[in-house]
Design an enzyme around this catalytic site. Structure first.
Site, PDB file in Angstrom:
ATOM      1  N   ARG A  82      50.989  -2.293 -48.969  1.00  0.00           N
ATOM      2  CA  ARG A  82      51.040  -3.411 -49.899  1.00  0.00           C
ATOM      3  C   ARG A  82      52.488  -3.762 -50.221  1.00  0.00           C
ATOM      4  O   ARG A  82      53.390  -2.941 -50.033  1.00  0.00           O
ATOM      5  CB  ARG A  82      50.306  -3.067 -51.197  1.00  0.00           C
ATOM      6  CG  ARG A  82      48.834  -2.730 -51.025  1.00  0.00           C
ATOM      7  CD  ARG A  82      48.210  -2.359 -52.373  1.00  0.00           C
ATOM      8  NE  ARG A  82      46.780  -2.079 -52.279  1.00  0.00           N
ATOM      9  CZ  ARG A  82      46.262  -0.869 -52.084  1.00  0.00           C
ATOM     10  NH1 ARG A  82      47.077   0.186 -51.976  1.00  0.00           N
ATOM     11  NH2 ARG A  82      44.948  -0.703 -52.024  1.00  0.00           N
ATOM     12  N   LYS A 134      47.623   1.456 -55.550  1.00  0.00           N
ATOM     13  CA  LYS A 134      46.872   0.997 -56.716  1.00  0.00           C
ATOM     14  C   LYS A 134      46.329   2.184 -57.495  1.00  0.00           C
ATOM     15  O   LYS A 134      45.969   3.206 -56.932  1.00  0.00           O
ATOM     16  CB  LYS A 134      45.704   0.096 -56.270  1.00  0.00           C
ATOM     17  CG  LYS A 134      46.085  -1.353 -56.035  1.00  0.00           C
ATOM     18  CD  LYS A 134      44.839  -2.192 -55.797  1.00  0.00           C
ATOM     19  CE  LYS A 134      45.182  -3.669 -55.688  1.00  0.00           C
ATOM     20  NZ  LYS A 134      43.969  -4.484 -55.465  1.00  0.00           N
ATOM     21  N   HIS A 178      50.274 -10.417 -47.888  1.00  0.00           N
ATOM     22  CA  HIS A 178      49.034  -9.632 -47.877  1.00  0.00           C
ATOM     23  C   HIS A 178      48.265  -9.821 -46.574  1.00  0.00           C
ATOM     24  O   HIS A 178      47.537  -8.927 -46.135  1.00  0.00           O
ATOM     25  CB  HIS A 178      48.157 -10.024 -49.064  1.00  0.00           C
ATOM     26  CG  HIS A 178      47.134  -8.983 -49.404  1.00  0.00           C
ATOM     27  ND1 HIS A 178      47.471  -7.731 -49.894  1.00  0.00           N
ATOM     28  CD2 HIS A 178      45.774  -8.985 -49.303  1.00  0.00           C
ATOM     29  CE1 HIS A 178      46.377  -7.029 -50.097  1.00  0.00           C
ATOM     30  NE2 HIS A 178      45.336  -7.760 -49.741  1.00  0.00           N
ATOM     31  N   ARG A 181      49.119  -7.291 -44.088  1.00  0.00           N
ATOM     32  CA  ARG A 181      48.343  -6.054 -44.307  1.00  0.00           C
ATOM     33  C   ARG A 181      46.991  -6.175 -43.606  1.00  0.00           C
ATOM     34  O   ARG A 181      46.532  -5.235 -42.949  1.00  0.00           O
ATOM     35  CB  ARG A 181      48.190  -5.818 -45.805  1.00  0.00           C
ATOM     36  CG  ARG A 181      47.276  -4.659 -46.202  1.00  0.00           C
ATOM     37  CD  ARG A 181      47.421  -4.422 -47.704  1.00  0.00           C
ATOM     38  NE  ARG A 181      46.282  -3.749 -48.308  1.00  0.00           N
ATOM     39  CZ  ARG A 181      46.130  -2.431 -48.351  1.00  0.00           C
ATOM     40  NH1 ARG A 181      47.019  -1.640 -47.796  1.00  0.00           N
ATOM     41  NH2 ARG A 181      45.074  -1.899 -48.958  1.00  0.00           N
ATOM     42  N   HIS A 232      42.286   2.236 -49.765  1.00  0.00           N
ATOM     43  CA  HIS A 232      41.184   1.562 -50.453  1.00  0.00           C
ATOM     44  C   HIS A 232      40.399   2.573 -51.290  1.00  0.00           C
ATOM     45  O   HIS A 232      40.193   3.707 -50.868  1.00  0.00           O
ATOM     46  CB  HIS A 232      40.229   0.906 -49.452  1.00  0.00           C
ATOM     47  CG  HIS A 232      40.770  -0.347 -48.845  1.00  0.00           C
ATOM     48  ND1 HIS A 232      40.313  -0.859 -47.648  1.00  0.00           N
ATOM     49  CD2 HIS A 232      41.744  -1.196 -49.260  1.00  0.00           C
ATOM     50  CE1 HIS A 232      40.971  -1.967 -47.363  1.00  0.00           C
ATOM     51  NE2 HIS A 232      41.841  -2.188 -48.321  1.00  0.00           N
ATOM     52  N   TYR A 257      36.667  -5.296 -42.207  1.00  0.00           N
ATOM     53  CA  TYR A 257      37.338  -5.348 -40.906  1.00  0.00           C
ATOM     54  C   TYR A 257      36.365  -5.098 -39.761  1.00  0.00           C
ATOM     55  O   TYR A 257      36.622  -5.516 -38.627  1.00  0.00           O
ATOM     56  CB  TYR A 257      38.503  -4.356 -40.869  1.00  0.00           C
ATOM     57  CG  TYR A 257      39.534  -4.690 -41.917  1.00  0.00           C
ATOM     58  CD1 TYR A 257      40.335  -5.821 -41.786  1.00  0.00           C
ATOM     59  CD2 TYR A 257      39.681  -3.925 -43.069  1.00  0.00           C
ATOM     60  CE1 TYR A 257      41.250  -6.166 -42.758  1.00  0.00           C
ATOM     61  CE2 TYR A 257      40.600  -4.265 -44.051  1.00  0.00           C
ATOM     62  CZ  TYR A 257      41.373  -5.385 -43.883  1.00  0.00           C
ATOM     63  OH  TYR A 257      42.277  -5.736 -44.866  1.00  0.00           O
TER      64      TYR A 257
END
Length: 320
Positions: A172, A195, A264, A267, A291, A300
């Protein structure tokens, strides 16, 4: 909304914001989004409960008197009426309304389970609106190579390393700008904080190692106290805004500026290329990207399926 506006929120909301940042580890941006959503919710509730007319602006509605006794009078139906208001009056899309529901639900969980101020959580059954999951935009392998090929200028080595890191590691923006040069170990690994203040190990492939090595030969050292890996023209830690400018500028030079791409999306590109070309298991991809939920990573697999359908459809025998 800005942090200085937090003081205008109900005291219980202020306490909740401190809790999710200090204990839950939410980013500053996430905390501000929660604050904004809860402010919108309580402004609506106050307006409805106290029959405030449309001649009064939202900014003039005083939320400071709201206490637990006021909150106890809020019902599940009030919340659904709020969502109707968001849809029909504020023209909020499904994703925005879903985010507001999450903010409301988690705040009431905090009041019920953490503080014990509510005997029953009226928002326990507040449903999240269904949202459309659009496939993320990403670069093809050829487009990614073209993007790298156009990078030039006085900071070529730095900019090349930045975009190489994005395209190969899927990190990120906030993670990239926070890297210190001594974070990278001799085996090409580094620990980054993502995150929720969660750490994970990222492994640099040969392309990243080569780009990093070339950049470090050019990176200023004398008189530079900042340990940041990527420096600005002022020899300070590069800002997210500057990195975004670097990416947008080179996307434009590569003829990709009209695709709605962003940092982003690089990414997304890394994740897609790893899944489509690297035979990466979706669980491993989840760990690589940092994640929290597998469902976020599984998008994906849909990209891969979509590409496969297009490939079959492109078979010249399809029209025979």
């Amino acid at each position: 909304m800005k942090r200085e506006d937090f003081s205008k929120l109900p005291l219980l909301v202020q306490q909740y914001l401190v809790y999710i940042e200090a204990i839950k580890g939410h980013s500053e941006l996430s905390v501000i989004e929660y604050a904004s959503d809860l402010r919108t919710f309580f402004r609506y509730i106050v307006r409805e409960k106290e029959k405030i007319g449309s001649d009064v602006n939202d900014e003039d509605i005083d939320l400071s008197p709201i206490d637990i006794n006021f909150i106890k009078k809020i019902t599940l139906n009030d919340a659904y009426q709020f969502l109707i208001y968001c849809k029909n009056v504020r023209n909020n899309n499904e994703n925005t309304r879903a985010r507001r529901v999450i903010a409301i639900r988690r705040f009431f969980i905090y009041l019920t389970d953490n503080l014990g101020l509510l005997d029953y959580n009226p928002m326990k059954n507040l449903d999240i609106p269904k949202t459309k999951r659009a496939l993320p935009k990403y670069l093809s392998l050829e487009e990614a190579e073209r993007l790298l090929s156009v990078i030039d200028g006085p900071y070529k080595e730095r900019d090349y390393a930045i975009i190489t890191f994005f395209l190969n590691c899927g990190m990120r923006l906030s993670e990239l700008v926070s890297i210190d040069y001594n974070d990278i170990k001799s085996d090409g690994s580094l620990v980054i904080t993502g995150k929720g203040n969660k750490e994970r190990t990222v492994y640099l492939n040969q392309a990243c190692v080569d780009a990093y090595t070339a950049y470090m030969k050019k990176r200023p050292h004398d008189g530079v106290k900042d340990r940041a890996l990527f420096l600005s023209s002022r020899n300070q830690r590069i800002s997210p805004k500057t990195v975004q400018h670097i990416v947008y500028t080179n996307l434009e030079k590569a003829g990709l500026g009209d695709r709605g791409l962003s940092v982003h999306k690089l990414r997304h590109t890394a994740a897609t290329l790893m899944y489509q070309h690297g035979n990466v298991d979706v669980l491993l991809l989840k760990e690589i990207l940092g994640h929290e939920n597998l469902g976020t990573t599984e998008i994906y697999t849909h990209i891969s399926s979509d590409a496969a359908k297009k490939a079959v459809a492109a078979n010249p025998l399809n029209s025979k």
